[in-house]
Structure formats: C-alpha cells, structure tokens
Design an enzyme around this catalytic site. Structure first.
Site, short mmCIF file in Angstrom:
data_model
loop_
_atom_site.label_atom_id
_atom_site.label_comp_id
_atom_site.label_asym_id
_atom_site.label_seq_id
_atom_site.Cartn_x
_atom_site.Cartn_y
_atom_site.Cartn_z
N HIS A 34 0.86 -1.19 0.00
CA HIS A 34 0.00 0.00 0.00
C HIS A 34 0.90 1.23 0.00
CE1 HIS A 34 1.09 0.19 4.21
NE2 HIS A 34 0.60 -1.03 4.41
N HIS A 37 3.97 1.40 2.31
CA HIS A 37 5.14 0.67 1.82
C HIS A 37 5.86 1.47 0.73
CE1 HIS A 37 2.64 -3.03 3.02
NE2 HIS A 37 3.69 -3.07 3.82
P1 AMP Z 1 4.42 -4.86 6.87
O1 AMP Z 1 4.30 -5.31 5.45
O2 AMP Z 1 3.11 -4.57 7.51
O3 AMP Z 1 5.33 -5.74 7.69
O4 AMP Z 1 5.13 -3.44 6.80
C1 AMP Z 1 6.39 -3.27 6.19
C2 AMP Z 1 6.93 -1.92 6.59
O5 AMP Z 1 6.04 -0.89 6.17
C3 AMP Z 1 7.08 -1.77 8.11
O6 AMP Z 1 8.31 -1.13 8.40
C4 AMP Z 1 5.89 -0.94 8.49
O7 AMP Z 1 6.08 -0.18 9.66
C5 AMP Z 1 5.76 -0.04 7.27
N1 AMP Z 1 4.41 0.51 7.19
C6 AMP Z 1 3.24 -0.17 7.35
N2 AMP Z 1 2.19 0.67 7.27
C7 AMP Z 1 2.70 1.91 7.07
C8 AMP Z 1 2.12 3.21 6.91
N3 AMP Z 1 0.80 3.39 6.94
N4 AMP Z 1 2.94 4.25 6.70
C9 AMP Z 1 4.30 4.09 6.67
N5 AMP Z 1 4.90 2.89 6.81
C10 AMP Z 1 4.12 1.81 7.01
#
Ligand code: AMP
Length: 281
Positions: A34, A37
């Site tokens: 999204h 990311h």
């Molecule tokens: P995930 O795929 O949920 O493990 O997230 C991968 C990375 O994206 C992690 O470092 C999360 O903290 C970051 N992330 C997830 N959601 C957001 C967001 N809304 N804004 C910024 N970074 C995000």
C-alpha cells in the site's frame, strides 16, 4: 526490476553490486503493498543507489494461526505494482523453506529486555522474537547500508534498533512517517480485510489519538483514556490498550508530562481484525 527467490542468488547479486560501492537501501515487507510501503521505497530510492524490497509473510511473528492464514497475499498484484512504479531494483520473494531450511524454531532468543513484553509484546506473545529472527536473517542476506521501517510499527522500530545494537551491525535505521487515508486511518495490509462498515468506523482510532493530543493541556490522561476506551467500545471495537509512553524507550506513562517526548499508542480490534496506530505528541 530483478526478481529473485533464492538466498544464494541474492547474496551473489549483492556481492557484485558492492564491488562498485553502491549504497544499498532495504525495505522489508509482508506484501499486500500500500502507499505506506511505497513511501518507504521512495525514501530508499532517494537515498541509495540500489533499493531492495522483500516480500515474505513471516510465520514466526504470528501468534495467531487464523491471523496468519487470513493475512492477504496478493503477490501477483504486488509484483505488478512494484514493476510499474519502478520503486525498487530488486525484489526478493523467498519461500518459507528458503528462509527457514532448519525449521522455524528459534534456537536462542534475542535479549530484547522488557521492550518485548509490553504493549504489542504483551498482547502478541513471541511476536517480537519472530520479527527479530526474520529481520536478522534478511539483514545478513541483503547487508544494507540503510534500513527503512515505518513509525506505524513504532515498537518494532525500537526492537530493530536494539537488534542493530546487539549484533553491532553497521546499518542506519530510518524511521519513516505514517501514511494515512483521508480520514486518518493508517494504511495497513490488514485494512483490506475490513468490511465497508468496519472501514468507516476504523478512522476512529486516529480521531482518538488526535483527541489525546488536543486535550493534553486540559485534562488528566486517565480521563481522556477513559473517554477513548468508552467511545471505541461503544462503536464496537475491542481495545487492547490506549496508552501514553516515553517515545525513547516506550516506558508507560500515567499522565501527560510537559517537556517529555511522549507517544500515544492505540491497539484495538474490529471483529477479528486488529489495528494499531500511534501519534508522537
Ligand atoms: P508490513 O508489510 O506490515 O510488515 O510493513 C512493512 C513496513 O512498512 C514496516 O516497516 C511498516 O512499519 C511499514 N508501514 C506499514 N504501514 C505503514 C504506513 N501506513 N505508513 C508508513 N509505513 C508503514
């Protein structure tokens, strides 16, 4: 964009890139990509000559099998978006066997201190050991100069900072701001699972964070916390916590304190979808 699935191939590719002294930025993800990311990827692109993205739904960080089974895995769509947007140079999509050839059992826990037992750690036992296990493996493979993670998972950032210290890694951790939908809901892969009516309600978490911030000079935190918990419950959330903590180490705080860098944190479920968010006050 190069796509690799095997650890050996990634190691060889990275070695070649390092011969020409390219700086490497790394964005680990679990996919269902999204805008949050993509903001991490775009920061890495700005600051590095090579940007690597990994997509791996890490089973060892899920303390709830149903959450793992239902975690969205739109790999084809993710790869298309990454290729079209030219957001990274290499995407690494390993299998579970590739990452855990000796099984997923963690041989020796990492000494993370109390940070792994509070907030998310309390509600998701073992979660942070799983996070550290996978991030450590990925860092050893990619050996980045810069690692990009989101403030959305604030406790995770502090945990990874600790990993970098424990392992004495020469990696700069960059904590990127939270990207939000128009109503303030933080982008999250889990948002895809919300029903339309849950999606409308979900913005309330951010509204609570904003009201915690807005009332810091008018009321005691215990009063504001109660208002938030009551409102969330009334609207059908099951809150795990509404809390204030020291932004440096997440030590819980009972009340607002002037001149103290403070973070407000909320975790709450709508049905069986658990959402987390935070705001630095
Ligand atoms: P995930 O795929 O949920 O493990 O997230 C991968 C990375 O994206 C992690 O470092 C999360 O903290 C970051 N992330 C997830 N959601 C957001 C967001 N809304 N804004 C910024 N970074 C995000």
């Amino acid at each position: 964009m190069l796509l690799l699935k095997e650890v050996e191939d990634v190691i060889q590719f990275i070695e070649k890139q390092k011969q020409t002294n390219k700086s490497i930025g790394f964005v680990p993800t679990m996919g269902a990509l999204h805008k949050g990311h993509f903001s991490l990827l775009s920061q890495s692109k700005k600051e590095n000559e090579l940007t690597v993205c990994s997509i791996f739904v890490n089973p060892t960080q899920f303390n709830n099998q149903e959450d793992l089974n239902k975690y969205p895995k739109p790999l084809k769509e993710d790869l298309q978006c990454l290729a079209q947007s030219e957001s990274c140079d290499l995407v690494f999509i390993p299998s579970i066997e590739e990452i855990y050839p000796d099984g997923t059992t963690l041989k020796k826990p990492f000494p993370l201190g109390n940070l792994e037992n509070i907030f998310e750690g309390e509600h998701r036992p073992g979660h942070f050991q799983g996070v550290v296990q996978i991030v450590h493996k990925l860092l050893n493979i990619i050996t980045p100069d810069n690692l990009y993670m989101g403030q959305k998972d604030y406790q995770q950032c502090l945990i990874i900072k600790r990993l970098i210290e424990i392992e004495k890694l020469h990696i700069r951790l960059v904590t990127c701001p939270i990207h939000r939908e128009e109503d303030g809901l933080a982008f999250s892969s889990r948002n895809r699972r919300l029903t339309p009516s849950q999606r409308i309600l979900a913005g309330l978490i951010y509204q609570c964070l904003v009201s915690i911030q807005a009332q810091k000079e008018q009321k005691d935190f215990s009063t504001v916390k109660k208002e938030c918990l009551d409102l969330l419950q009334k609207k059908g959330f099951q809150p795990d916590y509404v809390a204030l903590a020291d932004a440096k180490n997440l030590s819980p705080m009972d009340n607002y304190e002037a001149n103290h860098e403070t973070i407000a944190l909320i975790a709450a479920s709508l049905g069986n979808i658990r959402l987390i968010d935070n705001l630095i006050l």
